[in-house]
Design a protein around this motif. Structure first.
Motif, PDB file in Angstrom:
ATOM      1  N   THR A 102       9.484  -1.325   4.810  1.00 21.17           N
ATOM      2  CA  THR A 102       9.322  -0.421   5.945  1.00 21.17           C
ATOM      3  C   THR A 102       7.887  -0.543   6.453  1.00 21.17           C
ATOM      4  O   THR A 102       7.013  -1.111   5.760  1.00 21.17           O
ATOM      5  N   PRO A 103       7.602   0.015   7.625  1.00 24.55           N
ATOM      6  CA  PRO A 103       6.203   0.039   8.078  1.00 24.55           C
ATOM      7  C   PRO A 103       5.273   0.716   7.062  1.00 24.55           C
ATOM      8  O   PRO A 103       4.161   0.233   6.829  1.00 24.55           O
ATOM      9  N   ILE A 104       5.721   1.793   6.442  1.00 26.49           N
ATOM     10  CA  ILE A 104       4.904   2.486   5.436  1.00 26.49           C
ATOM     11  C   ILE A 104       4.602   1.549   4.274  1.00 26.49           C
ATOM     12  O   ILE A 104       3.473   1.470   3.798  1.00 26.49           O
ATOM     13  N   GLY A 105       5.604   0.814   3.808  1.00 23.20           N
ATOM     14  CA  GLY A 105       5.397  -0.137   2.720  1.00 23.20           C
ATOM     15  C   GLY A 105       4.445  -1.245   3.112  1.00 23.20           C
ATOM     16  O   GLY A 105       3.532  -1.600   2.360  1.00 23.20           O
ATOM     17  N   ARG A 106       4.635  -1.809   4.314  1.00 24.35           N
ATOM     18  CA  ARG A 106       3.768  -2.911   4.766  1.00 24.35           C
ATOM     19  C   ARG A 106       2.321  -2.452   4.908  1.00 24.35           C
ATOM     20  O   ARG A 106       1.393  -3.165   4.504  1.00 24.35           O
ATOM     21  N   VAL A 107       2.105  -1.290   5.488  1.00 20.42           N
ATOM     22  CA  VAL A 107       0.744  -0.768   5.677  1.00 20.42           C
ATOM     23  C   VAL A 107       0.085  -0.506   4.329  1.00 20.42           C
ATOM     24  O   VAL A 107      -1.086  -0.840   4.126  1.00 20.42           O
ATOM     25  N   THR A 108       0.824   0.077   3.412  1.00 16.09           N
ATOM     26  CA  THR A 108       0.261   0.385   2.100  1.00 16.09           C
ATOM     27  C   THR A 108      -0.115  -0.899   1.369  1.00 16.09           C
ATOM     28  O   THR A 108      -1.204  -0.997   0.790  1.00 16.09           O
ATOM     29  N   ILE A 109       0.753  -1.909   1.409  1.00 11.51           N
ATOM     30  CA  ILE A 109       0.454  -3.192   0.776  1.00 11.51           C
ATOM     31  C   ILE A 109      -0.796  -3.815   1.398  1.00 11.51           C
ATOM     32  O   ILE A 109      -1.680  -4.297   0.689  1.00 11.51           O
ATOM     33  N   ALA A 110      -0.902  -3.777   2.717  1.00 12.22           N
ATOM     34  CA  ALA A 110      -2.054  -4.370   3.404  1.00 12.22           C
ATOM     35  C   ALA A 110      -3.348  -3.607   3.106  1.00 12.22           C
ATOM     36  O   ALA A 110      -4.359  -4.210   2.719  1.00 12.22           O
ATOM     37  N   CYS A 111      -3.333  -2.297   3.262  1.00 13.31           N
ATOM     38  CA  CYS A 111      -4.557  -1.503   3.085  1.00 13.31           C
ATOM     39  C   CYS A 111      -5.055  -1.509   1.647  1.00 13.31           C
ATOM     40  O   CYS A 111      -6.264  -1.546   1.403  1.00 13.31           O
ATOM     41  N   LEU A 112      -4.148  -1.467   0.698  1.00 14.91           N
ATOM     42  CA  LEU A 112      -4.543  -1.417  -0.704  1.00 14.91           C
ATOM     43  C   LEU A 112      -4.635  -2.814  -1.322  1.00 14.91           C
ATOM     44  O   LEU A 112      -4.927  -2.947  -2.505  1.00 14.91           O
ATOM     45  N   GLU A 113      -4.401  -3.839  -0.491  1.00 15.59           N
ATOM     46  CA  GLU A 113      -4.468  -5.236  -0.947  1.00 15.59           C
ATOM     47  C   GLU A 113      -3.651  -5.433  -2.231  1.00 15.59           C
ATOM     48  O   GLU A 113      -4.078  -6.078  -3.188  1.00 15.59           O
ATOM     49  N   ILE A 114      -2.465  -4.882  -2.212  1.00 18.64           N
ATOM     50  CA  ILE A 114      -1.590  -4.884  -3.381  1.00 18.64           C
ATOM     51  C   ILE A 114      -1.158  -6.296  -3.778  1.00 18.64           C
ATOM     52  O   ILE A 114      -0.808  -6.525  -4.930  1.00 18.64           O
ATOM     53  N   ASN A 115      -1.200  -7.230  -2.853  1.00 23.61           N
ATOM     54  CA  ASN A 115      -0.837  -8.604  -3.176  1.00 23.61           C
ATOM     55  C   ASN A 115      -2.060  -9.519  -3.275  1.00 23.61           C
ATOM     56  O   ASN A 115      -1.965 -10.723  -3.015  1.00 23.61           O
ATOM     57  N   SER A 116      -3.197  -8.958  -3.691  1.00 24.06           N
ATOM     58  CA  SER A 116      -4.371  -9.804  -3.933  1.00 24.06           C
ATOM     59  C   SER A 116      -4.024 -10.786  -5.052  1.00 24.06           C
ATOM     60  O   SER A 116      -3.096 -10.549  -5.848  1.00 24.06           O
ATOM     61  N   GLN A 117      -4.752 -11.877  -5.127  1.00 22.36           N
ATOM     62  CA  GLN A 117      -4.451 -12.886  -6.151  1.00 22.36           C
ATOM     63  C   GLN A 117      -4.493 -12.291  -7.550  1.00 22.36           C
ATOM     64  O   GLN A 117      -3.636 -12.592  -8.389  1.00 22.36           O
ATOM     65  N   ALA A 118      -5.470 -11.436  -7.825  1.00 22.13           N
ATOM     66  CA  ALA A 118      -5.577 -10.828  -9.155  1.00 22.13           C
ATOM     67  C   ALA A 118      -4.368  -9.948  -9.446  1.00 22.13           C
ATOM     68  O   ALA A 118      -3.826  -9.973 -10.563  1.00 22.13           O
TER      69      ALA A 118
END
Length: 133
Positions: A102-118
């Motif tokens: 959802t937009p909420i999920g995408r924004v949260t992943i982007a802002c919190l950098e949840i998919n950073s390499q680490a």
């Protein structure tokens, strides 16, 4: 330690309420975070508290919204007291990434950098050890 830690950690099943990292693989307790920061009018009460890993806590900071990378519109971040995690996030078990449903999920992943390499590297290990999701 935050006086609400036990209540918040138990409610969150000892997982970060944003990225779902398992607390047991870290050598210190996760942090109790205000979902809506006090200076933005949030309350210092259990309904406004979430368990957050250090990475999510630092990146969330005082944010309550962000820009959806898909639509370009401002959207509020995931709120663990209002939203169901599985409604907004999906785990790609092959890559170890989280996908915003959802937009909420995408924004949260982007802002919190949840998919950073680490984060992704750690998540891949947790998946192999059956600690995630």
């Amino acid at each position: 330690m935050n006086p609400f830690y036990t209540l918040v950690a138990d409610r969150a099943a000892h997982r970060c309420e944003y990225c779902h990292a398992p607390e047991l693989v870290f050598n210190f307790p996760f942090e109790v975070k205000h979902i809506v920061p006090l200076y933005r009018g949030g309350a210092d009460a259990e309904f406004n508290l979430a368990l957050a890993c250090r990475s999510c806590n630092l990146r969330k900071g005082t944010r309550i919204s962000g820009i959806d990378p898909e639509s370009g519109t401002e959207v509020r971040l995931f709120n663990p007291r209002q939203d169901q995690w599985n409604d907004h996030f999906q785990v790609d078990s092959d890559s170890g990434t989280l996908v915003g449903k959802t937009p909420i999920g995408r924004v949260t992943i982007a802002c919190l950098e949840i998919n950073s390499q680490a984060q992704v590297t750690a998540r891949q290990l947790w998946i192999r050890l059956s600690l995630f999701p």
